[in-house]
Design a protein around this motif. Structure first.
Motif, mmCIF file in Angstrom:
data_model
loop_
_atom_site.group_PDB
_atom_site.id
_atom_site.type_symbol
_atom_site.label_atom_id
_atom_site.label_comp_id
_atom_site.label_asym_id
_atom_site.label_seq_id
_atom_site.Cartn_x
_atom_site.Cartn_y
_atom_site.Cartn_z
ATOM 1 N N UNK A 58 -9.936 -3.976 1.216
ATOM 2 C CA UNK A 58 -8.720 -4.636 0.778
ATOM 3 C C UNK A 58 -7.603 -3.656 0.467
ATOM 4 N N UNK A 59 -6.433 -4.196 0.198
ATOM 5 C CA UNK A 59 -5.255 -3.349 -0.007
ATOM 6 C C UNK A 59 -5.349 -2.526 -1.283
ATOM 7 N N UNK A 60 -5.871 -3.105 -2.372
ATOM 8 C CA UNK A 60 -6.000 -2.343 -3.610
ATOM 9 C C UNK A 60 -6.939 -1.159 -3.434
ATOM 10 N N UNK A 61 -8.015 -1.378 -2.709
ATOM 11 C CA UNK A 61 -8.966 -0.294 -2.458
ATOM 12 C C UNK A 61 -8.338 0.800 -1.603
ATOM 13 N N UNK A 62 -7.494 0.419 -0.653
ATOM 14 C CA UNK A 62 -6.869 1.408 0.234
ATOM 15 C C UNK A 62 -5.885 2.294 -0.512
ATOM 16 N N UNK A 63 -5.324 1.785 -1.608
ATOM 17 C CA UNK A 63 -4.356 2.577 -2.373
ATOM 18 C C UNK A 63 -4.988 3.843 -2.935
ATOM 19 N N UNK A 64 -6.259 3.791 -3.269
ATOM 20 C CA UNK A 64 -6.928 4.953 -3.883
ATOM 21 C C UNK A 64 -6.961 6.155 -2.930
ATOM 22 N N UNK A 65 -7.542 6.046 -1.732
ATOM 23 C CA UNK A 65 -7.520 7.213 -0.833
ATOM 24 C C UNK A 65 -6.108 7.566 -0.364
ATOM 25 N N UNK A 66 -5.233 6.568 -0.214
ATOM 26 C CA UNK A 66 -3.857 6.859 0.180
ATOM 27 C C UNK A 66 -3.164 7.714 -0.877
ATOM 28 N N UNK A 67 -3.385 7.386 -2.145
ATOM 29 C CA UNK A 67 -2.777 8.161 -3.234
ATOM 30 C C UNK A 67 -3.362 9.563 -3.294
ATOM 31 N N UNK A 68 -4.669 9.669 -3.117
ATOM 32 C CA UNK A 68 -5.321 10.976 -3.152
ATOM 33 C C UNK A 68 -4.853 11.869 -2.002
ATOM 34 N N UNK A 69 -4.489 11.253 -0.890
ATOM 35 C CA UNK A 69 -3.962 12.032 0.235
ATOM 36 C C UNK A 69 -2.500 12.405 0.004
ATOM 37 N N UNK A 70 -1.750 11.506 -0.647
ATOM 38 C CA UNK A 70 -0.310 11.720 -0.816
ATOM 39 C C UNK A 70 0.023 12.713 -1.926
ATOM 40 N N UNK A 72 0.826 -1.211 0.000
ATOM 41 C CA UNK A 72 0.000 0.000 0.000
ATOM 42 C C UNK A 72 0.860 1.261 0.000
ATOM 43 N N UNK A 73 1.875 1.279 0.837
ATOM 44 C CA UNK A 73 2.755 2.448 0.924
ATOM 45 C C UNK A 73 3.527 2.620 -0.373
ATOM 46 N N UNK A 74 4.053 1.528 -0.924
ATOM 47 C CA UNK A 74 4.838 1.608 -2.148
ATOM 48 C C UNK A 74 4.024 2.107 -3.332
ATOM 49 N N UNK A 75 2.823 1.561 -3.516
ATOM 50 C CA UNK A 75 1.972 1.985 -4.624
ATOM 51 C C UNK A 75 1.538 3.436 -4.464
ATOM 52 N N UNK A 76 1.171 3.812 -3.262
ATOM 53 C CA UNK A 76 0.729 5.188 -3.015
ATOM 54 C C UNK A 76 1.870 6.168 -3.202
ATOM 55 N N UNK A 77 3.067 5.776 -2.790
ATOM 56 C CA UNK A 77 4.233 6.646 -2.968
ATOM 57 C C UNK A 77 4.547 6.811 -4.454
ATOM 58 N N UNK A 78 4.363 5.751 -5.231
ATOM 59 C CA UNK A 78 4.570 5.848 -6.678
ATOM 60 C C UNK A 78 3.628 6.884 -7.289
ATOM 61 N N UNK A 79 2.352 6.817 -6.933
ATOM 62 C CA UNK A 79 1.388 7.782 -7.468
ATOM 63 C C UNK A 79 1.647 9.191 -6.930
ATOM 64 N N UNK A 80 2.189 9.274 -5.713
ATOM 65 C CA UNK A 80 2.559 10.581 -5.168
ATOM 66 C C UNK A 80 3.678 11.209 -5.985
ATOM 67 N N UNK A 81 4.629 10.382 -6.411
ATOM 68 C CA UNK A 81 5.734 10.882 -7.245
ATOM 69 C C UNK A 81 5.216 11.304 -8.614
ATOM 70 N N UNK A 82 4.412 10.432 -9.230
ATOM 71 C CA UNK A 82 3.909 10.686 -10.583
ATOM 72 C C UNK A 82 2.979 11.901 -10.615
ATOM 73 N N UNK A 83 2.148 12.040 -9.594
ATOM 74 C CA UNK A 83 1.188 13.143 -9.592
ATOM 75 C C UNK A 83 1.613 14.343 -8.781
ATOM 76 N N UNK A 84 2.278 14.117 -7.666
ATOM 77 C CA UNK A 84 2.594 15.204 -6.745
ATOM 78 C C UNK A 84 3.738 16.093 -7.192
ATOM 79 N N UNK A 85 4.803 15.489 -7.707
ATOM 80 C CA UNK A 85 5.962 16.294 -8.124
ATOM 81 C C UNK A 85 5.622 17.212 -9.299
ATOM 82 N N UNK A 86 4.981 16.719 -10.370
ATOM 83 C CA UNK A 86 4.570 17.651 -11.433
ATOM 84 C C UNK A 86 3.613 18.726 -10.933
#
Length: 224
Positions: free
Chosen positions: A94-106, A25-39
């Motif tokens: 489940x873990x896949x579902x948790x990635x969505x709000x985690x990414x939106x927060x990150x 969960x942390x790894x996937x969310x961090x990936x989306x944070x990099x892809x979306x947050x840095x730009x």
């Protein structure tokens, strides 16, 4: 004491499974944070008045997106985006579902971290690049990002640590991971050894993330 150790050993497989789910969960969310947050952070910075691509209306929109995203408590965000989570992954648990709000927060969190990291760069460096005829794209990739990289890495470290906490919170609504184990076994079944072991694992995980984050940031910091 022997019974306590026996209880811990009995749940080793469960703890390993929970740890792997948390890392996922942390790894996937961090990936989306990099892809979306840095730009997002880069665009927010360069569109500020007086920067390389000033655009006040666009900057206002981006800044508002970051501020709104960071102002929503994570527990509320998890519940609010359940319909979106079901659309994206087909389920709200489940873990896949948790990635969505985690990414939106990150993403907005990482966006603000990136924005602040770039703002710390001496504007004279940017002006020097402009005077040599560098385009905005060249300034971003050859000046702003390289100069702010150590601060961005430390920001990623902070984001990862926050995601560990958020992922534990996601266990409250069936997100899986160590948080789910702590709630189902430690709290609901009154298994104190499980609760304590979960806390220890989370503390160790955070310490390791901070240590490696500091080491990587120091490696890329040319001032050291």
């Amino acid at each position: 004491m022997f019974d306590f150790i026996t209880d811990l050993a009995r749940y080793n497989d469960l703890m390993i499974s929970g740890l792997l789910e948390t890392l996922y969960m942390v790894g996937m969310s961090l990936f989306f944070a990099i892809v979306g947050g840095i730009p997002l952070g880069v665009l927010t910075t360069i569109t500020r008045p007086g920067h390389i691509l000033p655009n006040k209306p666009f900057n206002f929109i981006l800044d508002s997106v970051i501020n709104i995203g960071r102002s929503i408590p994570f527990i509320i965000l998890m519940v609010a985006v359940i319909p979106l989570t079901r659309i994206i992954v087909g389920t709200s648990i489940g873990t896949n579902a948790a990635v969505v709000p985690l990414s939106l927060a990150a993403i907005p969190f990482m966006g603000r971290v990136t924005d602040n990291a770039i703002l710390e760069i001496d504007h004279g460096v940017v002006e020097s690049a402009q005077s040599m005829g560098a385009s905005p794209i060249q300034i971003v990739f050859k000046v702003l990002l390289p100069e702010s990289l150590p601060a961005i890495i430390l920001g990623l470290t902070l984001t990862a640590i926050s995601l560990v906490s958020y992922s534990a919170m996601a266990g409250a609504i069936g997100g899986g991971g160590l948080g789910d184990i702590a709630i189902r076994y430690g709290y609901q079944r009154f298994q104190l050894p499980i609760m304590l072991e979960t806390i220890v694992v989370l503390v160790v995980m955070v310490q390791l993330i901070q240590f490696f984050g500091n080491q990587i940031a120091s490696f890329f910091d040319h001032r050291v």
